[in-house]
Design an enzyme around this catalytic site. Structure first.
Site, PDB file in Angstrom:
ATOM      1  N   LYS A  90      14.008  -8.839 -13.681  1.00  0.00           N
ATOM      2  CA  LYS A  90      13.208  -8.764 -12.450  1.00  0.00           C
ATOM      3  C   LYS A  90      12.496  -7.415 -12.362  1.00  0.00           C
ATOM      4  O   LYS A  90      11.334  -7.352 -11.956  1.00  0.00           O
ATOM      5  CB  LYS A  90      14.093  -8.964 -11.226  1.00  0.00           C
ATOM      6  CG  LYS A  90      14.591 -10.397 -11.081  1.00  0.00           C
ATOM      7  CD  LYS A  90      15.461 -10.514  -9.847  1.00  0.00           C
ATOM      8  CE  LYS A  90      16.123 -11.869  -9.748  1.00  0.00           C
ATOM      9  NZ  LYS A  90      17.012 -11.945  -8.574  1.00  0.00           N
ATOM     10  N   HIS A 134      31.387  -5.186  -8.699  1.00  0.00           N
ATOM     11  CA  HIS A 134      31.975  -6.516  -8.446  1.00  0.00           C
ATOM     12  C   HIS A 134      33.093  -6.400  -7.433  1.00  0.00           C
ATOM     13  O   HIS A 134      33.903  -5.471  -7.453  1.00  0.00           O
ATOM     14  CB  HIS A 134      32.465  -7.178  -9.736  1.00  0.00           C
ATOM     15  CG  HIS A 134      32.890  -6.239 -10.820  1.00  0.00           C
ATOM     16  ND1 HIS A 134      34.037  -5.491 -10.745  1.00  0.00           N
ATOM     17  CD2 HIS A 134      32.289  -5.904 -11.985  1.00  0.00           C
ATOM     18  CE1 HIS A 134      34.131  -4.762 -11.827  1.00  0.00           C
ATOM     19  NE2 HIS A 134      33.084  -4.974 -12.609  1.00  0.00           N
TER      20      HIS A 134
HETATM   21  C1  LIG Z   1      13.753 -14.357 -12.139  1.00  0.00           C
HETATM   22  C2  LIG Z   1      15.090 -15.006 -12.492  1.00  0.00           C
HETATM   23  C3  LIG Z   1      15.982 -13.966 -13.143  1.00  0.00           C
HETATM   24  C4  LIG Z   1      15.632 -15.510 -11.156  1.00  0.00           C
HETATM   25  O1  LIG Z   1      16.981 -15.633 -11.130  1.00  0.00           O
HETATM   26  P1  LIG Z   1      17.779 -16.667 -10.192  1.00  0.00           P
HETATM   27  O2  LIG Z   1      19.217 -16.355 -10.378  1.00  0.00           O
HETATM   28  O3  LIG Z   1      17.299 -18.053 -10.448  1.00  0.00           O
HETATM   29  O4  LIG Z   1      17.345 -16.394  -8.722  1.00  0.00           O
HETATM   30  P2  LIG Z   1      17.692 -15.210  -7.723  1.00  0.00           P
HETATM   31  O5  LIG Z   1      18.127 -15.807  -6.449  1.00  0.00           O
HETATM   32  O6  LIG Z   1      18.578 -14.189  -8.343  1.00  0.00           O
HETATM   33  O7  LIG Z   1      16.288 -14.509  -7.534  1.00  0.00           O
HETATM   34  C5  LIG Z   1      15.233 -15.187  -6.926  1.00  0.00           C
HETATM   35  C6  LIG Z   1      14.177 -14.179  -6.544  1.00  0.00           C
HETATM   36  O8  LIG Z   1      13.731 -13.487  -7.711  1.00  0.00           O
HETATM   37  C7  LIG Z   1      12.421 -12.998  -7.457  1.00  0.00           C
HETATM   38  N1  LIG Z   1      11.609 -13.269  -8.649  1.00  0.00           N
HETATM   39  C8  LIG Z   1      11.140 -14.452  -9.105  1.00  0.00           C
HETATM   40  N2  LIG Z   1      10.435 -14.270 -10.228  1.00  0.00           N
HETATM   41  C9  LIG Z   1      10.458 -12.942 -10.488  1.00  0.00           C
HETATM   42  C10 LIG Z   1       9.873 -12.144 -11.491  1.00  0.00           C
HETATM   43  N3  LIG Z   1       9.140 -12.640 -12.471  1.00  0.00           N
HETATM   44  N4  LIG Z   1      10.088 -10.817 -11.442  1.00  0.00           N
HETATM   45  C11 LIG Z   1      10.809 -10.276 -10.458  1.00  0.00           C
HETATM   46  N5  LIG Z   1      11.390 -10.993  -9.465  1.00  0.00           N
HETATM   47  C12 LIG Z   1      11.211 -12.304  -9.484  1.00  0.00           C
HETATM   48  C13 LIG Z   1      11.889 -13.714  -6.223  1.00  0.00           C
HETATM   49  O9  LIG Z   1      11.898 -12.824  -5.141  1.00  0.00           O
HETATM   50  C14 LIG Z   1      12.935 -14.802  -6.000  1.00  0.00           C
HETATM   51  O10 LIG Z   1      13.133 -15.111  -4.650  1.00  0.00           O
HETATM   52  P3  LIG Z   1      12.352 -16.364  -4.004  1.00  0.00           P
HETATM   53  O11 LIG Z   1      12.770 -17.549  -4.816  1.00  0.00           O
HETATM   54  O12 LIG Z   1      12.812 -16.399  -2.612  1.00  0.00           O
HETATM   55  O13 LIG Z   1      10.903 -16.061  -4.175  1.00  0.00           O
HETATM   56  C15 LIG Z   1      14.795 -16.151 -13.479  1.00  0.00           C
HETATM   57  O14 LIG Z   1      14.162 -15.680 -14.617  1.00  0.00           O
HETATM   58  C16 LIG Z   1      15.961 -16.974 -13.898  1.00  0.00           C
HETATM   59  O15 LIG Z   1      16.241 -17.933 -13.225  1.00  0.00           O
HETATM   60  N6  LIG Z   1      16.669 -16.669 -14.988  1.00  0.00           N
HETATM   61  C17 LIG Z   1      17.818 -17.420 -15.396  1.00  0.00           C
HETATM   62  C18 LIG Z   1      17.480 -18.162 -16.649  1.00  0.00           C
HETATM   63  C19 LIG Z   1      18.594 -18.954 -17.223  1.00  0.00           C
HETATM   64  O16 LIG Z   1      18.619 -19.144 -18.412  1.00  0.00           O
HETATM   65  N7  LIG Z   1      19.543 -19.454 -16.455  1.00  0.00           N
HETATM   66  C20 LIG Z   1      20.580 -20.238 -17.037  1.00  0.00           C
HETATM   67  C21 LIG Z   1      21.251 -21.034 -15.951  1.00  0.00           C
HETATM   68  S1  LIG Z   1      22.663 -21.856 -16.623  1.00  0.00           S
END
Ligand SMILES: CC(C)(COP(=O)(O)OP(=O)(O)OC[C@H]1O[C@@H](n2cnc3c(N)ncnc32)[C@H](O)[C@@H]1OP(=O)(O)O)[C@@H](O)C(=O)NCCC(=O)NCCS
Length: 123
Positions: A54, A102
């Site tokens: 992020k 944590h």
């Molecule tokens: C950006 C990322 C890290 C978000 O992670 P997430 O855990 O799904 O979501 P979070 O709740 O931690 O974060 C969401 C917030 O990240 C922020 N965000 C989204 N894209 C972003 C980017 N490119 N850069 C910075 N921040 C970003 C937004 O504010 C978002 O909030 P919103 O949805 O209200 O707009 C995304 O790349 C991701 O989902 N990675 C996981 C990939 C993966 O392989 N997961 C495996 C699951 S088993």
């Protein structure tokens, strides 16, 4: 630039219980697997990598994978990170800082990065 991420430790625990080493190897490098023994530390590394993604504005995906980020410990015990040599030029990080915590079943991480120049992010 900064990034933050919060993860439920039980979510990571279930993933590791279900898929074992394979799960760890999907998002951790060998050096990190050796370093992060406890499940809360492992969850902290997950949160750290998402926070870093992020801070770099890419999220985790094609541009920046989990394993492109290498977390290590400084001599003080504080965590920090570097990128895989293939990605170093692309992002041109001048300095970085990483903090992990944590408690209460959650792991949280905050990452801060300073890039060399805005243009360097393009490549
Ligand atoms: C950006 C990322 C890290 C978000 O992670 P997430 O855990 O799904 O979501 P979070 O709740 O931690 O974060 C969401 C917030 O990240 C922020 N965000 C989204 N894209 C972003 C980017 N490119 N850069 C910075 N921040 C970003 C937004 O504010 C978002 O909030 P919103 O949805 O209200 O707009 C995304 O790349 C991701 O989902 N990675 C996981 C990939 C993966 O392989 N997961 C495996 C699951 S088993």
């Amino acid at each position: 630039m900064i990034g933050v991420d919060l993860v439920k430790i039980s979510r990571i625990e279930k993933m590791v219980e279900r898929f074992g080493d394979k799960a760890l190897k999907r998002f951790l490098n060998e050096s990190e697997i050796k370093e992060a023994k406890k499940i809360e530390s492992i969850a902290g590394y997950w949160a750290a990598k998402e926070a870093i993604s992020k801070a770099l504005k890419t999220g985790i995906g094609k541009e920046l994978g989990f394993k492109d980020i290498i977390i290590y410990k400084e001599s003080s015990g504080a965590p920090n990170f570097r990128l895989h040599p293939d990605k170093e030029k692309k992002f041109n990080i001048r300095s970085s800082s990483l903090s992990i915590s944590h408690d209460g079943g959650f792991a949280i991480a905050v990452a801060a990065v300073e890039l060399g120049s805005p243009a360097s992010h393009e490549g």
